[in-house]
Design a protein around this motif. Structure first.
Motif, mmCIF file in Angstrom:
data_model
loop_
_atom_site.group_PDB
_atom_site.id
_atom_site.type_symbol
_atom_site.label_atom_id
_atom_site.label_comp_id
_atom_site.label_asym_id
_atom_site.label_seq_id
_atom_site.Cartn_x
_atom_site.Cartn_y
_atom_site.Cartn_z
ATOM 1 N N GLY A 194 -15.203 -72.439 12.518
ATOM 2 C CA GLY A 194 -14.733 -71.080 12.273
ATOM 3 C C GLY A 194 -14.436 -70.748 10.822
ATOM 4 N N ASP A 195 -15.182 -71.329 9.909
ATOM 5 C CA ASP A 195 -14.883 -71.181 8.477
ATOM 6 C C ASP A 195 -15.999 -70.526 7.670
ATOM 7 O OD1 ASP A 195 -16.770 -73.200 8.590
ATOM 8 O OD2 ASP A 195 -15.594 -74.642 7.435
ATOM 9 N N TRP A 196 -16.815 -69.714 8.305
ATOM 10 C CA TRP A 196 -18.004 -69.211 7.625
ATOM 11 C C TRP A 196 -18.154 -67.690 7.642
ATOM 12 C CZ3 TRP A 196 -20.096 -66.965 11.848
ATOM 13 C CH2 TRP A 196 -19.839 -67.566 13.089
ATOM 14 N N TYR A 197 -17.260 -66.947 8.275
ATOM 15 C CA TYR A 197 -17.449 -65.501 8.443
ATOM 16 C C TYR A 197 -16.463 -64.704 7.594
ATOM 17 C CZ TYR A 197 -18.856 -61.216 10.798
ATOM 18 O OH TYR A 197 -19.362 -59.967 11.076
ATOM 19 N N ASP A 198 -16.985 -63.696 6.891
ATOM 20 C CA ASP A 198 -16.188 -62.828 6.019
ATOM 21 C C ASP A 198 -15.790 -61.569 6.789
ATOM 22 O OD1 ASP A 198 -15.034 -61.482 3.895
ATOM 23 O OD2 ASP A 198 -16.949 -60.966 2.958
ATOM 24 N N PHE A 199 -14.668 -61.631 7.481
ATOM 25 C CA PHE A 199 -14.243 -60.513 8.334
ATOM 26 C C PHE A 199 -13.944 -59.237 7.553
ATOM 27 C CE2 PHE A 199 -13.553 -63.939 11.353
ATOM 28 C CZ PHE A 199 -14.011 -63.370 12.527
ATOM 29 N N ASP A 200 -13.362 -59.363 6.355
ATOM 30 C CA ASP A 200 -12.985 -58.149 5.613
ATOM 31 C C ASP A 200 -14.063 -57.685 4.633
ATOM 32 O OD1 ASP A 200 -12.714 -59.947 3.534
ATOM 33 O OD2 ASP A 200 -10.544 -59.736 3.373
ATOM 34 N N ASP A 201 -15.212 -58.357 4.632
ATOM 35 C CA ASP A 201 -16.373 -57.941 3.841
ATOM 36 C C ASP A 201 -16.069 -57.809 2.346
ATOM 37 O OD1 ASP A 201 -19.068 -57.367 3.624
ATOM 38 O OD2 ASP A 201 -18.847 -55.239 4.070
ATOM 39 N N ASP A 202 -15.265 -58.751 1.813
ATOM 40 C CA ASP A 202 -14.953 -58.715 0.384
ATOM 41 C C ASP A 202 -15.767 -59.732 -0.421
ATOM 42 O OD1 ASP A 202 -13.794 -61.106 1.123
ATOM 43 O OD2 ASP A 202 -11.832 -60.671 0.230
ATOM 44 N N GLY A 203 -16.708 -60.401 0.234
ATOM 45 C CA GLY A 203 -17.586 -61.324 -0.470
ATOM 46 C C GLY A 203 -17.115 -62.768 -0.475
ATOM 47 N N THR A 204 -15.952 -63.052 0.106
ATOM 48 C CA THR A 204 -15.470 -64.428 0.204
ATOM 49 C C THR A 204 -14.826 -64.649 1.576
ATOM 50 O OG1 THR A 204 -13.290 -63.912 -0.693
ATOM 51 C CG2 THR A 204 -14.970 -64.616 -2.270
ATOM 52 N N VAL A 205 -14.859 -65.896 2.005
ATOM 53 C CA VAL A 205 -14.171 -66.262 3.241
ATOM 54 C C VAL A 205 -12.833 -66.853 2.823
ATOM 55 C CG1 VAL A 205 -14.227 -67.642 5.347
ATOM 56 C CG2 VAL A 205 -16.360 -66.724 4.400
ATOM 57 N N GLN A 206 -11.792 -66.070 3.020
ATOM 58 C CA GLN A 206 -10.454 -66.498 2.601
ATOM 59 C C GLN A 206 -9.777 -67.279 3.723
ATOM 60 O OE1 GLN A 206 -9.068 -62.594 1.790
ATOM 61 N NE2 GLN A 206 -10.093 -62.473 -0.187
ATOM 62 N N THR A 207 -8.705 -67.949 3.376
ATOM 63 C CA THR A 207 -7.989 -68.794 4.320
ATOM 64 C C THR A 207 -7.586 -68.042 5.579
ATOM 65 O OG1 THR A 207 -7.160 -70.126 2.487
ATOM 66 C CG2 THR A 207 -6.013 -70.343 4.586
ATOM 67 N N ASP A 208 -7.117 -66.804 5.443
ATOM 68 C CA ASP A 208 -6.681 -66.052 6.625
ATOM 69 C C ASP A 208 -7.848 -65.601 7.512
ATOM 70 O OD1 ASP A 208 -7.585 -64.130 4.800
ATOM 71 O OD2 ASP A 208 -6.156 -62.616 5.498
ATOM 72 N N GLU A 209 -9.076 -65.762 7.036
ATOM 73 C CA GLU A 209 -10.249 -65.419 7.834
ATOM 74 C C GLU A 209 -10.799 -66.629 8.589
ATOM 75 O OE1 GLU A 209 -12.563 -61.954 5.594
ATOM 76 O OE2 GLU A 209 -12.268 -63.726 4.334
ATOM 77 N N LYS A 210 -10.277 -67.781 8.291
ATOM 78 C CA LYS A 210 -10.744 -68.998 8.945
ATOM 79 C C LYS A 210 -9.883 -69.273 10.166
ATOM 80 C CE LYS A 210 -12.187 -70.994 4.559
ATOM 81 N NZ LYS A 210 -12.030 -72.102 3.614
#
Length: 166
Positions: A139-155
Protein backbone atom coordinates in the motif's frame (compact mmCIF):
# COMPACT_ATOMS: atom_id res chain seq x y z
CA UNK A 1 10.16 -1.02 -18.72
CA UNK A 2 7.83 1.85 -19.10
CA UNK A 3 4.15 2.57 -18.80
CA UNK A 4 2.46 3.40 -22.09
CA UNK A 5 1.07 6.93 -21.86
CA UNK A 6 -1.15 8.55 -24.50
CA UNK A 7 -2.50 12.09 -24.16
CA UNK A 8 -1.22 12.25 -20.57
CA UNK A 9 -3.16 9.10 -19.62
CA UNK A 10 -1.56 5.79 -18.73
CA UNK A 11 -3.15 3.08 -20.86
CA UNK A 12 -0.82 0.21 -20.03
CA UNK A 13 1.63 -0.73 -17.30
CA UNK A 14 3.86 -2.56 -19.81
CA UNK A 15 4.88 -2.50 -23.44
CA UNK A 16 5.66 -5.10 -26.10
CA UNK A 17 9.37 -5.27 -25.29
CA UNK A 18 8.61 -6.04 -21.63
CA UNK A 19 6.81 -9.19 -22.76
CA UNK A 20 9.35 -10.25 -25.38
CA UNK A 21 12.20 -9.83 -22.92
CA UNK A 22 10.39 -12.23 -20.56
CA UNK A 23 10.03 -15.05 -23.12
CA UNK A 24 11.58 -14.38 -26.53
CA UNK A 25 11.27 -18.03 -27.65
CA UNK A 26 7.49 -17.76 -27.43
CA UNK A 27 7.57 -15.01 -30.06
CA UNK A 28 10.16 -16.77 -32.21
CA UNK A 29 7.84 -19.79 -32.50
CA UNK A 30 4.49 -18.01 -32.88
CA UNK A 31 4.10 -15.48 -35.67
CA UNK A 32 0.51 -14.74 -34.60
CA UNK A 33 1.81 -12.88 -31.53
CA UNK A 34 2.12 -9.49 -33.17
CA UNK A 35 2.87 -6.12 -31.62
CA UNK A 36 -0.81 -5.10 -31.95
CA UNK A 37 -2.08 -8.32 -30.36
CA UNK A 38 0.31 -8.08 -27.41
CA UNK A 39 -0.21 -4.37 -26.74
CA UNK A 40 -3.98 -4.85 -26.87
CA UNK A 41 -3.61 -7.67 -24.32
CA UNK A 42 -1.48 -5.41 -22.11
CA UNK A 43 -4.08 -2.62 -22.24
CA UNK A 44 -6.89 -5.04 -21.34
CA UNK A 45 -4.75 -6.46 -18.55
CA UNK A 46 -4.07 -2.99 -17.15
CA UNK A 47 -7.81 -2.24 -17.07
CA UNK A 48 -8.52 -5.56 -15.36
CA UNK A 49 -5.78 -4.99 -12.78
CA UNK A 50 -7.22 -1.59 -11.88
CA UNK A 51 -10.66 -3.19 -11.45
CA UNK A 52 -9.10 -5.97 -9.33
CA UNK A 53 -7.50 -3.36 -7.09
CA UNK A 54 -10.84 -1.54 -6.84
CA UNK A 55 -12.41 -4.74 -5.51
CA UNK A 56 -9.95 -5.08 -2.63
CA UNK A 57 -10.84 -4.14 0.92
CA UNK A 58 -7.60 -2.14 1.02
CA UNK A 59 -8.72 0.14 -1.83
CA UNK A 60 -12.21 0.57 -0.39
CA UNK A 61 -10.76 1.56 2.98
CA UNK A 62 -7.96 3.75 1.63
CA UNK A 63 -10.17 5.61 -0.84
CA UNK A 64 -12.72 6.29 1.89
CA UNK A 65 -10.00 7.54 4.25
CA UNK A 66 -8.72 10.07 1.73
CA UNK A 67 -12.05 11.11 0.19
CA UNK A 68 -14.47 11.10 3.09
CA UNK A 69 -17.51 8.91 3.47
CA UNK A 70 -18.31 7.42 0.09
CA UNK A 71 -20.86 4.79 -0.90
CA UNK A 72 -18.86 1.67 -1.77
CA UNK A 73 -20.66 1.39 -5.09
CA UNK A 74 -19.46 4.88 -6.05
CA UNK A 75 -15.77 4.20 -5.42
CA UNK A 76 -13.88 4.35 -8.74
CA UNK A 77 -10.92 2.16 -9.68
CA UNK A 78 -7.48 3.62 -9.05
CA UNK A 79 -6.21 6.21 -11.53
CA UNK A 80 -3.18 4.65 -13.23
CA UNK A 81 -1.57 8.09 -13.47
CA UNK A 82 -1.47 8.36 -9.67
CA UNK A 83 0.56 5.17 -9.27
CA UNK A 84 3.93 6.71 -8.46
CA UNK A 85 5.79 3.93 -6.69
CA UNK A 86 6.85 0.45 -7.65
CA UNK A 87 6.50 0.97 -11.41
CA UNK A 88 8.69 -2.03 -12.21
CA UNK A 89 6.45 -4.23 -10.04
CA UNK A 90 3.34 -2.99 -11.87
CA UNK A 91 5.06 -3.67 -15.18
CA UNK A 92 5.95 -7.21 -14.08
CA UNK A 93 2.40 -7.76 -12.80
CA UNK A 94 0.93 -6.64 -16.10
CA UNK A 95 3.28 -8.88 -18.08
CA UNK A 96 2.60 -11.93 -15.88
CA UNK A 97 -1.16 -11.48 -16.02
CA UNK A 98 -1.18 -10.80 -19.80
CA UNK A 99 0.90 -13.89 -20.44
CA UNK A 100 -1.35 -16.06 -18.25
CA UNK A 101 -4.72 -14.68 -19.39
CA UNK A 102 -4.32 -13.61 -23.02
CA UNK A 103 -1.02 -14.32 -24.74
CA UNK A 104 -0.25 -17.93 -23.80
CA UNK A 105 -3.89 -19.10 -24.18
CA UNK A 106 -3.79 -17.81 -27.77
CA UNK A 107 -1.06 -20.31 -28.68
CA UNK A 108 -1.51 -23.12 -26.13
CA UNK A 109 -2.52 -26.65 -27.10
CA UNK A 110 -5.33 -27.36 -24.64
CA UNK A 111 -5.55 -30.98 -25.84
CA UNK A 112 -2.14 -31.76 -24.35
CA UNK A 113 -1.93 -31.37 -20.54
CA UNK A 114 1.87 -31.39 -20.78
CA UNK A 115 1.94 -28.54 -23.31
CA UNK A 116 4.67 -26.01 -22.42
CA UNK A 117 2.40 -23.02 -22.89
CA UNK A 118 -0.18 -24.51 -20.50
CA UNK A 119 2.56 -25.06 -17.93
CA UNK A 120 3.74 -21.47 -18.34
CA UNK A 121 0.17 -20.17 -17.89
CA UNK A 122 0.09 -21.71 -14.41
CA UNK A 123 3.54 -20.36 -13.60
CA UNK A 124 2.68 -16.80 -14.64
CA UNK A 125 -0.71 -16.93 -12.90
CA UNK A 126 1.03 -17.84 -9.63
CA UNK A 127 3.63 -15.09 -10.08
CA UNK A 128 0.89 -12.53 -10.82
CA UNK A 129 -1.15 -13.55 -7.78
CA UNK A 130 1.83 -13.31 -5.45
CA UNK A 131 2.90 -9.91 -6.81
CA UNK A 132 -0.67 -8.56 -6.68
CA UNK A 133 -0.91 -9.55 -3.01
CA UNK A 134 2.48 -7.98 -2.30
CA UNK A 135 1.46 -4.68 -3.91
CA UNK A 136 -1.88 -4.46 -2.11
CA UNK A 137 -0.31 -5.48 1.19
CA UNK A 138 2.42 -2.84 0.87
CA UNK A 139 0.00 0.00 0.00
CA UNK A 140 2.88 2.41 -0.58
CA UNK A 141 2.57 3.36 -4.23
CA UNK A 142 -0.57 5.51 -4.74
CA UNK A 143 -0.72 9.33 -4.66
CA UNK A 144 -4.19 9.97 -3.24
CA UNK A 145 -3.91 13.77 -3.11
CA UNK A 146 -2.35 14.05 -6.59
CA UNK A 147 0.55 16.26 -5.44
CA UNK A 148 3.23 14.24 -7.24
CA UNK A 149 4.55 12.33 -4.21
CA UNK A 150 3.38 9.46 -2.05
CA UNK A 151 3.57 10.86 1.45
CA UNK A 152 3.54 8.91 4.69
CA UNK A 153 -0.14 9.65 5.38
CA UNK A 154 -1.03 8.18 1.96
CA UNK A 155 0.59 4.85 2.72
CA UNK A 156 -1.56 2.20 4.31
CA UNK A 157 -0.85 -1.46 4.47
CA UNK A 158 -3.39 -3.90 3.14
CA UNK A 159 -4.12 -7.28 4.61
CA UNK A 160 -4.91 -9.72 1.85
CA UNK A 161 -4.15 -13.40 1.73
CA UNK A 162 -5.11 -16.26 -0.48
CA UNK A 163 -8.15 -18.20 0.65
CA UNK A 164 -8.31 -21.85 -0.17
CA UNK A 165 -11.74 -23.06 -1.23
CA UNK A 166 -12.41 -26.78 -1.21
Amino acid sequence: MAFIVENSNTISFAEFTDVTSRDQRLFDNNESLTLDFVEDALERTTSRLLENIKATEWWQRSYGTHNGSVNRLDIPPPDADKILGRHSDFTDLCVYRALADYILPAVADFGDPENAERQKMGYYENRATQLFLELVNSGDWYDFDDDGTVQTDEKSRGYMSLKRVR
